[in-house]
Design an enzyme around this catalytic site. Structure first.
Site, PDB file in Angstrom:
ATOM      1  N   GLU A   1      -0.135   4.012  10.569  1.00 42.41           N
ATOM      2  CA  GLU A   1      -1.576   3.881  10.220  1.00 42.41           C
ATOM      3  C   GLU A   1      -2.355   5.039  11.303  1.00 42.41           C
ATOM      4  O   GLU A   1      -3.588   4.287  11.874  1.00 42.41           O
ATOM      5  CB  GLU A   1      -1.864   2.367  10.650  1.00 42.41           C
ATOM      6  CG  GLU A   1      -1.184   1.802   9.518  1.00 42.41           C
ATOM      7  CD  GLU A   1      -1.900   0.380   9.054  1.00 42.41           C
ATOM      8  OE1 GLU A   1      -3.285   0.523   8.988  1.00 42.41           O
ATOM      9  OE2 GLU A   1      -1.336  -0.379   8.329  1.00 42.41           O
TER      10      GLU A   1
ATOM     11  N   PHE B   1       0.563  -0.961   0.052  1.00 34.96           N
ATOM     12  CA  PHE B   1      -0.149   0.109  -0.109  1.00 34.96           C
ATOM     13  C   PHE B   1       0.916   1.231  -0.059  1.00 34.96           C
ATOM     14  O   PHE B   1       1.687   1.228   0.704  1.00 34.96           O
ATOM     15  CB  PHE B   1      -0.731   0.025   1.297  1.00 34.96           C
ATOM     16  CG  PHE B   1      -1.720   1.005   1.464  1.00 34.96           C
ATOM     17  CD1 PHE B   1      -2.702   1.414   0.648  1.00 34.96           C
ATOM     18  CD2 PHE B   1      -1.533   1.968   2.469  1.00 34.96           C
ATOM     19  CE1 PHE B   1      -3.636   2.398   0.880  1.00 34.96           C
ATOM     20  CE2 PHE B   1      -2.552   2.823   2.801  1.00 34.96           C
ATOM     21  CZ  PHE B   1      -3.335   3.265   1.994  1.00 34.96           C
TER      22      PHE B   1
ATOM     23  N   PRO C   1       6.898  11.959   1.537  1.00 32.10           N
ATOM     24  CA  PRO C   1       7.824  12.763   2.552  1.00 32.10           C
ATOM     25  C   PRO C   1       7.051  13.774   3.019  1.00 32.10           C
ATOM     26  O   PRO C   1       7.493  14.038   4.306  1.00 32.10           O
ATOM     27  CB  PRO C   1       8.900  13.094   1.520  1.00 32.10           C
ATOM     28  CG  PRO C   1       8.902  12.083   0.449  1.00 32.10           C
ATOM     29  CD  PRO C   1       7.598  11.685   0.243  1.00 32.10           C
TER      30      PRO C   1
ATOM     31  N   THR D   1      -1.325   8.285  13.594  1.00 27.46           N
ATOM     32  CA  THR D   1      -0.609   8.623  14.907  1.00 27.46           C
ATOM     33  C   THR D   1      -1.370   8.464  16.116  1.00 27.46           C
ATOM     34  O   THR D   1      -2.861   8.595  16.091  1.00 27.46           O
ATOM     35  CB  THR D   1       0.083  10.127  14.808  1.00 27.46           C
ATOM     36  OG1 THR D   1      -0.949  10.704  14.824  1.00 27.46           O
ATOM     37  CG2 THR D   1       1.043   9.908  13.774  1.00 27.46           C
TER      38      THR D   1
HETATM   39  N1  CAA Z   1     -14.065   4.831   4.366  1.00 25.83           N
HETATM   40  C1  CAA Z   1     -14.168   5.768   3.113  1.00 25.83           C
HETATM   41  N2  CAA Z   1     -14.435   6.769   3.048  1.00 25.83           N
HETATM   42  C2  CAA Z   1     -13.787   7.702   4.133  1.00 25.83           C
HETATM   43  C3  CAA Z   1     -13.694   7.201   5.459  1.00 25.83           C
HETATM   44  C4  CAA Z   1     -13.519   5.721   5.394  1.00 25.83           C
HETATM   45  N3  CAA Z   1     -13.103   5.133   6.832  1.00 25.83           N
HETATM   46  N4  CAA Z   1     -13.149   8.007   6.084  1.00 25.83           N
HETATM   47  C5  CAA Z   1     -13.248   9.143   5.443  1.00 25.83           C
HETATM   48  N5  CAA Z   1     -13.832   9.069   4.071  1.00 25.83           N
HETATM   49  C6  CAA Z   1     -14.300   9.953   3.470  1.00 25.83           C
HETATM   50  C7  CAA Z   1     -14.896  11.065   3.895  1.00 25.83           C
HETATM   51  O1  CAA Z   1     -16.439  10.710   3.787  1.00 25.83           O
HETATM   52  C8  CAA Z   1     -14.917  12.273   2.818  1.00 25.83           C
HETATM   53  O2  CAA Z   1     -15.441  12.075   1.739  1.00 25.83           O
HETATM   54  P1  CAA Z   1     -16.244  13.557   1.146  1.00 25.83           P
HETATM   55  O3  CAA Z   1     -14.908  13.996   0.588  1.00 25.83           O
HETATM   56  O4  CAA Z   1     -17.117  13.113  -0.107  1.00 25.83           O
HETATM   57  O5  CAA Z   1     -16.861  14.284   2.042  1.00 25.83           O
HETATM   58  C9  CAA Z   1     -13.166  12.077   2.553  1.00 25.83           C
HETATM   59  O6  CAA Z   1     -13.065  10.560   2.881  1.00 25.83           O
HETATM   60  C10 CAA Z   1     -12.294  12.938   3.402  1.00 25.83           C
HETATM   61  O7  CAA Z   1     -12.494  12.431   4.735  1.00 25.83           O
HETATM   62  P2  CAA Z   1     -12.306  13.401   6.026  1.00 25.83           P
HETATM   63  O8  CAA Z   1     -13.239  14.632   5.912  1.00 25.83           O
HETATM   64  O9  CAA Z   1     -12.460  12.314   7.285  1.00 25.83           O
HETATM   65  O10 CAA Z   1     -10.802  13.716   5.793  1.00 25.83           O
HETATM   66  P3  CAA Z   1     -10.063  14.562   6.835  1.00 25.83           P
HETATM   67  O11 CAA Z   1      -9.041  15.353   6.066  1.00 25.83           O
HETATM   68  O12 CAA Z   1     -10.709  15.147   8.021  1.00 25.83           O
HETATM   69  O13 CAA Z   1      -8.993  13.352   7.489  1.00 25.83           O
HETATM   70  C11 CAA Z   1      -7.390  12.364   8.921  1.00 25.83           C
HETATM   71  C12 CAA Z   1      -8.330  13.527   8.123  1.00 25.83           C
HETATM   72  C13 CAA Z   1      -8.400  11.395   9.646  1.00 25.83           C
HETATM   73  C14 CAA Z   1      -6.382  12.872   9.696  1.00 25.83           C
HETATM   74  C15 CAA Z   1      -6.797  11.428   7.567  1.00 25.83           C
HETATM   75  O14 CAA Z   1      -5.971  12.143   6.862  1.00 25.83           O
HETATM   76  C16 CAA Z   1      -5.999  10.384   8.542  1.00 25.83           C
HETATM   77  O15 CAA Z   1      -6.449   9.375   8.706  1.00 25.83           O
HETATM   78  N6  CAA Z   1      -4.622  10.704   8.342  1.00 25.83           N
HETATM   79  C17 CAA Z   1      -3.796   9.739   8.753  1.00 25.83           C
HETATM   80  C18 CAA Z   1      -3.293   8.664   7.381  1.00 25.83           C
HETATM   81  C19 CAA Z   1      -2.371   7.615   8.002  1.00 25.83           C
HETATM   82  O16 CAA Z   1      -3.107   6.978   8.736  1.00 25.83           O
HETATM   83  N7  CAA Z   1      -1.344   7.213   7.160  1.00 25.83           N
HETATM   84  C20 CAA Z   1      -0.752   6.134   7.345  1.00 25.83           C
HETATM   85  C21 CAA Z   1      -0.921   5.401   6.113  1.00 25.83           C
HETATM   86  S1  CAA Z   1       0.118   3.808   6.443  1.00 25.83           S
HETATM   87  C22 CAA Z   1       1.470   3.851   5.125  1.00 25.83           C
HETATM   88  O17 CAA Z   1       1.199   4.441   4.155  1.00 25.83           O
HETATM   89  C23 CAA Z   1       2.580   2.945   5.421  1.00 25.83           C
HETATM   90  C24 CAA Z   1       2.444   1.434   5.397  1.00 25.83           C
HETATM   91  O18 CAA Z   1       2.933   0.803   4.343  1.00 25.83           O
HETATM   92  C25 CAA Z   1       1.725   0.682   6.396  1.00 25.83           C
END
Ligand code: CAA
Length: 397
Positions: free
Chosen positions: A363, A123, A128, A365
């Site tokens: 996943e 995934f 960065p 913080t």
């Molecule tokens: N399933 C489907 N859709 C979802 C959803 C879900 N669980 N959660 C939110 N959405 C949708 C929302 O409905 C929204 O849709 P619309 O644009 O139609 O309104 C859209 O996605 C945006 O959602 P939010 O409004 O909740 O977005 P936000 O900007 O408020 O989210 C956040 C902020 C929660 C901080 C989010 O950006 C987040 O979770 N950040 C952390 C990212 C993360 O965990 N990264 C780690 C990745 S792991 C990796 O990459 C390394 C690896 O190999 C393991």
């Protein structure tokens, strides 16, 4: 809600536990010390059948329910975090997301090979300059005839050097004002793909993590997952599955701490008395037991919600947030109980301490999940209905 585990769950727990102890633990301290990941581990996991957990039998998977996937993650992480990370990226973030968002043709094309382990999935969301602030990612996809051309880079990618295909989140080029997110399955053999391992990690040193780069990489349009504009939702759905495996795995760290600490506390004597008789040691053990038992209830609940086809974004955030915090606290206390022995790699608890720290960052913080929980409670965050739900578990399918 029925909290009783079935005999199938118990069998999967036993199988995953035995696999972890027989295949993951031997040589682990050395691999961890030397930061050497073992590609063969993926073949062994494929052979044991764990890579198809949670995938319906009609797509070549085990046909077992989602709670089984959590139980396997718990027992694999009891052996080592690196084994559970494979489940998180291959099964959680990649395969379950394809099951949720893929067309029938895409599911037929990819899921059987993923479930058997013939192909390994990973995934790519983080960049960065875009971690918690995932929406600021910069990797672009430009439509060009029957394909898209990708440019950009992803970092902190588990299995970057080993995966055959990646679920990559991009923005459509020229959509900067109102970003149009797109998700693609990207084959690592496509021209323009390169990967590079990341060195110097504090924990999960026996696991592979790296960077991946796309340089005018041409992806066929039939590798688009969901529609143009669905990419962020695909990413967030993937995290609903990945966080489930992290939350269940965190319980395995607590169990591993209990395995180590109950043995040590009975063996180690101070002035002729086992340190397990000391009340402060008992308090730390009791907190670990609470973390394990509450942690199981939290992830069983999420597994049950997945089984019956309910949205569980809020609940999985809670499970990931709390279980990872409790795993880190347990590992810290496990080092404390072992005293100076806990501070060196003669005992495994220093590894649990380093490994459990990472799960409070990846996943989502610890702070992001804290905010998410507060926002739900205050009414600032509400889940909207999704066009694509993870299919409920259907026994026999
Ligand atoms: N399933 C489907 N859709 C979802 C959803 C879900 N669980 N959660 C939110 N959405 C949708 C929302 O409905 C929204 O849709 P619309 O644009 O139609 O309104 C859209 O996605 C945006 O959602 P939010 O409004 O909740 O977005 P936000 O900007 O408020 O989210 C956040 C902020 C929660 C901080 C989010 O950006 C987040 O979770 N950040 C952390 C990212 C993360 O965990 N990264 C780690 C990745 S792991 C990796 O990459 C390394 C690896 O190999 C393991």
């Amino acid at each position: 809600m029925d909290f009783a585990l079935t005999s199938e769950h118990e069998l999967i727990r036993e199988m995953a536990y035995k696999f972890g102890q027989a295949e993951v633990v031997p040589g682990l301290a050395e691999r961890d010390r030397e930061a050497k990941s073992d590609r063969l581990m993926l073949d062994k996991m494929a052979e044991a059948g764990v890579l198809g957990l949670g995938i319906p039998a009609k797509y070549g998977g085990s046909g077992t329910d989602y709670i089984s996937l959590g139980i396997a993650c718990e027992e694999l992480e009891r052996a080592d975090t690196s084994a559970r990370v494979v489940m998180s990226v291959h099964s959680g973030l990649h395969s379950l997301t394809l099951l949720q968002w893929g067309t029938e043709e895409q599911k037929q094309r990819w899921l059987p090979k993923l479930a058997s382990g013939e192909r390994i999935g990973a995934f790519g969301l983080t960049e960065p300059n875009a971690g918690s602030d995932a929406i600021s990612l910069r990797t672009t996809a430009r439509k060009d005839g029957g394909s898209y051309i990708l440019n950009g880079e992803k970092t902190w990618i588990s299995l970057a050097d080993y995966a055959d295909q990646f679920l990559i989140i991009t923005k459509l080029a020229d959509s900067a004002d109102k970003p149009v997110f797109c998700a693609f399955i990207v084959d690592r053999n496509l021209p323009g793909f390169t990967s590079k391992p990341l060195k110097g990690k504090l924990g999960v040193r026996a696991g592979n993590t790296g960077q991946i780069f796309f340089d005018d990489l041409r992806v066929p349009a039939d590798c688009l997952v969901g529609s143009e504009g669905d990419g962020f939702k695909v990413a967030m759905s993937a995290l609903d599955h990945g966080r489930y495996t992290v939350a269940s795995g965190a319980v395995g760290i607590i169990t591993a701490c209990l395995d180590a600490c109950t043995t040590y506390a009975r063996d180690r004597k101070v002035q002729g008395e086992e340190i397990g008789r000391k009340q402060l040691v008992q308090q730390m053990i009791a907190n670990m037991v609470a973390g394990r038992d509450i942690g199981r209830l939290l992830y069983y609940q999420v597994g049950w919600m997945k089984n019956v086809g309910l949205r569980h974004t809020r609940e999985v955030s809670m499970a990931k947030w709390q279980n990872c915090a409790n795993a880190f606290k347990s590992a810290n206390d496990a080092v404390e109980i072992h005293g100076a022995y806990g501070y060196c790699d003669e005992f495994p608890v220093e590894r649990y301490f380093r490994n459990s720290r990472g799960a409070m960052i990846y996943e989502g913080t610890h702070e992001i999940h804290t905010l998410v929980q507060a926002e739900y409670e205050l009414g600032y965050r509400k889940d909207k209905p999704l066009t694509h739900m993870l299919p409920a578990w259907e026994p026999g399918l």
